[in-house]
Scaffold this motif. Structure first.
Motif, PDB file in Angstrom:
ATOM      1  N   ASN A 153       0.850  -1.186   0.000  1.00 58.81           N
ATOM      2  CA  ASN A 153       0.000   0.000   0.000  1.00 58.81           C
ATOM      3  C   ASN A 153       0.889   1.240   0.000  1.00 58.81           C
ATOM      4  O   ASN A 153       1.300   1.732   1.047  1.00 58.81           O
ATOM      5  CB  ASN A 153      -0.921  -0.022   1.222  1.00 58.81           C
ATOM      6  CG  ASN A 153      -1.944   1.104   1.208  1.00 58.81           C
ATOM      7  OD1 ASN A 153      -1.758   2.123   0.531  1.00 58.81           O
ATOM      8  ND2 ASN A 153      -3.020   0.929   1.954  1.00 58.81           N
ATOM      9  N   LEU A 154       1.189   1.746  -1.188  1.00 64.01           N
ATOM     10  CA  LEU A 154       2.108   2.874  -1.296  1.00 64.01           C
ATOM     11  C   LEU A 154       1.533   4.137  -0.670  1.00 64.01           C
ATOM     12  O   LEU A 154       2.282   4.987  -0.174  1.00 64.01           O
ATOM     13  CB  LEU A 154       2.464   3.120  -2.763  1.00 64.01           C
ATOM     14  CG  LEU A 154       3.188   1.962  -3.465  1.00 64.01           C
ATOM     15  CD1 LEU A 154       3.562   2.357  -4.887  1.00 64.01           C
ATOM     16  CD2 LEU A 154       4.427   1.534  -2.687  1.00 64.01           C
ATOM     17  N   ASN A 155       0.210   4.285  -0.688  1.00 65.82           N
ATOM     18  CA  ASN A 155      -0.392   5.464  -0.048  1.00 65.82           C
ATOM     19  C   ASN A 155      -0.122   5.451   1.457  1.00 65.82           C
ATOM     20  O   ASN A 155       0.174   6.488   2.059  1.00 65.82           O
ATOM     21  CB  ASN A 155      -1.902   5.490  -0.311  1.00 65.82           C
ATOM     22  CG  ASN A 155      -2.225   5.918  -1.722  1.00 65.82           C
ATOM     23  OD1 ASN A 155      -1.504   6.716  -2.319  1.00 65.82           O
ATOM     24  ND2 ASN A 155      -3.310   5.391  -2.278  1.00 65.82           N
ATOM     25  N   ALA A 156      -0.222   4.254   2.065  1.00 68.30           N
ATOM     26  CA  ALA A 156       0.053   4.152   3.499  1.00 68.30           C
ATOM     27  C   ALA A 156       1.521   4.439   3.782  1.00 68.30           C
ATOM     28  O   ALA A 156       1.855   5.124   4.754  1.00 68.30           O
ATOM     29  CB  ALA A 156      -0.312   2.748   3.993  1.00 68.30           C
ATOM     30  N   ARG A 158       3.554   6.333   1.986  1.00 69.28           N
ATOM     31  CA  ARG A 158       3.789   7.776   1.797  1.00 69.28           C
ATOM     32  C   ARG A 158       3.266   8.572   2.980  1.00 69.28           C
ATOM     33  O   ARG A 158       3.860   9.570   3.382  1.00 69.28           O
ATOM     34  CB  ARG A 158       3.122   8.249   0.499  1.00 69.28           C
ATOM     35  CG  ARG A 158       3.873   7.879  -0.759  1.00 69.28           C
ATOM     36  CD  ARG A 158       3.400   8.709  -1.930  1.00 69.28           C
ATOM     37  NE  ARG A 158       2.023   8.409  -2.284  1.00 69.28           N
ATOM     38  CZ  ARG A 158       1.664   7.598  -3.277  1.00 69.28           C
ATOM     39  NH1 ARG A 158       2.587   6.988  -3.996  1.00 69.28           N
ATOM     40  NH2 ARG A 158       0.411   7.380  -3.548  1.00 69.28           N
ATOM     41  N   ARG A 159       2.139   8.142   3.532  1.00 75.78           N
ATOM     42  CA  ARG A 159       1.509   8.889   4.618  1.00 75.78           C
ATOM     43  C   ARG A 159       2.263   8.737   5.932  1.00 75.78           C
ATOM     44  O   ARG A 159       2.336   9.672   6.725  1.00 75.78           O
ATOM     45  CB  ARG A 159       0.060   8.402   4.810  1.00 75.78           C
ATOM     46  CG  ARG A 159      -0.764   9.287   5.740  1.00 75.78           C
ATOM     47  CD  ARG A 159      -2.184   8.828   5.812  1.00 75.78           C
ATOM     48  NE  ARG A 159      -2.339   7.644   6.650  1.00 75.78           N
ATOM     49  CZ  ARG A 159      -3.505   7.037   6.875  1.00 75.78           C
ATOM     50  NH1 ARG A 159      -4.595   7.486   6.291  1.00 75.78           N
ATOM     51  NH2 ARG A 159      -3.568   5.986   7.644  1.00 75.78           N
ATOM     52  N   THR A 178      10.974   8.976   1.134  1.00 71.65           N
ATOM     53  CA  THR A 178       9.910   8.088   0.656  1.00 71.65           C
ATOM     54  C   THR A 178       9.472   8.419  -0.763  1.00 71.65           C
ATOM     55  O   THR A 178       9.232   7.517  -1.580  1.00 71.65           O
ATOM     56  CB  THR A 178       8.709   8.148   1.619  1.00 71.65           C
ATOM     57  OG1 THR A 178       9.117   7.635   2.888  1.00 71.65           O
ATOM     58  CG2 THR A 178       7.544   7.335   1.099  1.00 71.65           C
ATOM     59  N   ALA A 179       9.358   9.716  -1.103  1.00 75.26           N
ATOM     60  CA  ALA A 179       8.934  10.091  -2.453  1.00 75.26           C
ATOM     61  C   ALA A 179       9.894   9.542  -3.506  1.00 75.26           C
ATOM     62  O   ALA A 179       9.473   9.021  -4.539  1.00 75.26           O
ATOM     63  CB  ALA A 179       8.835  11.613  -2.579  1.00 75.26           C
ATOM     64  N   VAL A 182       9.418   5.662  -3.763  1.00 75.59           N
ATOM     65  CA  VAL A 182       8.227   5.275  -4.516  1.00 75.59           C
ATOM     66  C   VAL A 182       8.450   5.497  -6.013  1.00 75.59           C
ATOM     67  O   VAL A 182       8.049   4.682  -6.842  1.00 75.59           O
ATOM     68  CB  VAL A 182       6.996   6.060  -4.019  1.00 75.59           C
ATOM     69  CG1 VAL A 182       5.797   5.815  -4.920  1.00 75.59           C
ATOM     70  CG2 VAL A 182       6.665   5.674  -2.581  1.00 75.59           C
ATOM     71  N   HIS A 186       8.295   2.499  -8.921  1.00 79.28           N
ATOM     72  CA  HIS A 186       7.511   2.519 -10.160  1.00 79.28           C
ATOM     73  C   HIS A 186       8.412   2.293 -11.374  1.00 79.28           C
ATOM     74  O   HIS A 186       8.036   1.610 -12.324  1.00 79.28           O
ATOM     75  CB  HIS A 186       6.769   3.844 -10.290  1.00 79.28           C
ATOM     76  CG  HIS A 186       5.553   3.951  -9.425  1.00 79.28           C
ATOM     77  ND1 HIS A 186       4.493   3.083  -9.533  1.00 79.28           N
ATOM     78  CD2 HIS A 186       5.232   4.808  -8.423  1.00 79.28           C
ATOM     79  CE1 HIS A 186       3.571   3.414  -8.660  1.00 79.28           C
ATOM     80  NE2 HIS A 186       3.994   4.455  -7.963  1.00 79.28           N
ATOM     81  N   TYR A 223       7.048   9.407 -10.141  1.00 81.36           N
ATOM     82  CA  TYR A 223       6.123   9.686  -9.040  1.00 81.36           C
ATOM     83  C   TYR A 223       5.942  11.190  -8.928  1.00 81.36           C
ATOM     84  O   TYR A 223       6.887  11.948  -9.143  1.00 81.36           O
ATOM     85  CB  TYR A 223       6.695   9.139  -7.724  1.00 81.36           C
ATOM     86  CG  TYR A 223       5.970   9.645  -6.508  1.00 81.36           C
ATOM     87  CD1 TYR A 223       4.699   9.176  -6.195  1.00 81.36           C
ATOM     88  CD2 TYR A 223       6.543  10.605  -5.679  1.00 81.36           C
ATOM     89  CE1 TYR A 223       4.037   9.653  -5.084  1.00 81.36           C
ATOM     90  CE2 TYR A 223       5.878  11.079  -4.566  1.00 81.36           C
ATOM     91  CZ  TYR A 223       4.624  10.603  -4.271  1.00 81.36           C
ATOM     92  OH  TYR A 223       3.962  11.063  -3.187  1.00 81.36           O
ATOM     93  N   GLU A 225       3.690  14.442  -6.743  1.00 79.78           N
ATOM     94  CA  GLU A 225       2.748  14.922  -5.731  1.00 79.78           C
ATOM     95  C   GLU A 225       1.677  15.766  -6.424  1.00 79.78           C
ATOM     96  O   GLU A 225       1.917  16.321  -7.502  1.00 79.78           O
ATOM     97  CB  GLU A 225       3.482  15.785  -4.700  1.00 79.78           C
ATOM     98  CG  GLU A 225       4.468  15.033  -3.821  1.00 79.78           C
ATOM     99  CD  GLU A 225       3.786  14.229  -2.733  1.00 79.78           C
ATOM    100  OE1 GLU A 225       2.535  14.322  -2.643  1.00 79.78           O
ATOM    101  OE2 GLU A 225       4.477  13.507  -1.998  1.00 79.78           O
TER     102      GLU A 225
END
Length: 248
Positions: A153-156, A158-159, A178-179, A182, A186, A223, A225
């Motif tokens: 879960n990349l959203n988790a 990143r958060r 982290t950015a 990710v 990819h 990636y 934002e």
């Protein structure tokens, strides 16, 4: 802090977490972990199927270093967090995977760990419980402990995570922001797709020979934002004159 570990299946993420937990020994080198470790690396690990949830709380907490008096003091808090109601006195062999995770996580976060290891197990919980778990992990992180999370879960990731490690084919490819991690992840996925192994042709009229996303600085990026500006750069060979070609 919170450290994420990402990578494709077979990249060695879970093996690394097992070594940090002391479950698996490295074939070479050494693994050093300072402080009390609370691992949550598989649904049901540390629970005896014939014992009730109540009994397993005491057994599991003892394995993680708590005395019986400490468990007595924290038992109500553990049960309230797990929110499994009267099932606390039911043998855990009758539990669903979600109930296993609820009780296992509740024990792990209430033993005051210096390092909390989590391997994707929260994926089986319902959304409300996941939100509660993320809030609790943030609370643990802000207390000065370290949370290590393996997740798809990349959203988790990143958060939650300031730093992230990328594993690929058993090798560490990156550890840092982290950015950036990710973005690299990819790119690594893109390198292995069948689509990228050959040119993409459109009816024999045009052929895309290469393409990439670049950021505002002109650097290839995978990636972004919200609000970032990106350019999609493609090299296309036309086999015939085309009037007003449309890129879509």
């Amino acid at each position: 802090e919170c450290v994420g570990i990402i990578g494709r299946n077979g990249s060695g993420k879970s093996t690394l977490l097992q070594m940090l937990a002391g479950v698996t020994a490295p074939t070479e080198g050494r693994v050093r972990v300072r402080g009390k470790v609370a691992p949550l690396i598989s649904v049901g690990v540390g629970f005896h199927p014939e014992l009730t949830g109540r009994e397993n709380v005491y057994v599991n907490a003892a394995i993680l270093g708590l005395t019986r008096a400490q468990v007595d003091e924290r038992f109500d808090e553990i049960v309230d967090f797990a929110d499994i109601g009267d099932f606390i006195d039911t043998p855990v062999k009758f539990y669903s995977s979600g109930m296993f995770v609820r009780l296992g996580f509740a024990v792990a976060v209430n033993v005051d760990p210096s390092v909390l290891l989590i391997d994707e197990v929260l994926a089986v919980g319902d959304m409300a419980f996941q939100v509660k778990c993320f809030d609790k992990m943030n609370e643990i992180r802000h207390s000065g402990a370290t949370v290590v999370v393996v997740s798809h879960n990349l959203n988790a990731i990143r958060r939650m995570c300031e730093r992230t490690m990328v594993l690929h084919q058993g090798e560490q490819r990156f550890t840092g922001a982290t950015a950036e991690a990710v973005s690299l992840f990819h790119q690594l996925i893109g390198e292995t797709r069948d689509l990228d192994d050959e040119d993409v042709a459109f009816g024999g009229v045009a052929k895309v020979e290469s393409w990439e996303l670049v950021n505002a600085a002109g650097v290839a990026h995978a990636y972004a934002e919200p609000g970032d500006r990106l350019r999609f750069v493609a090299e296309v060979v036309f086999a015939a004159p085309i009037v007003d070609p449309v890129f879509a």
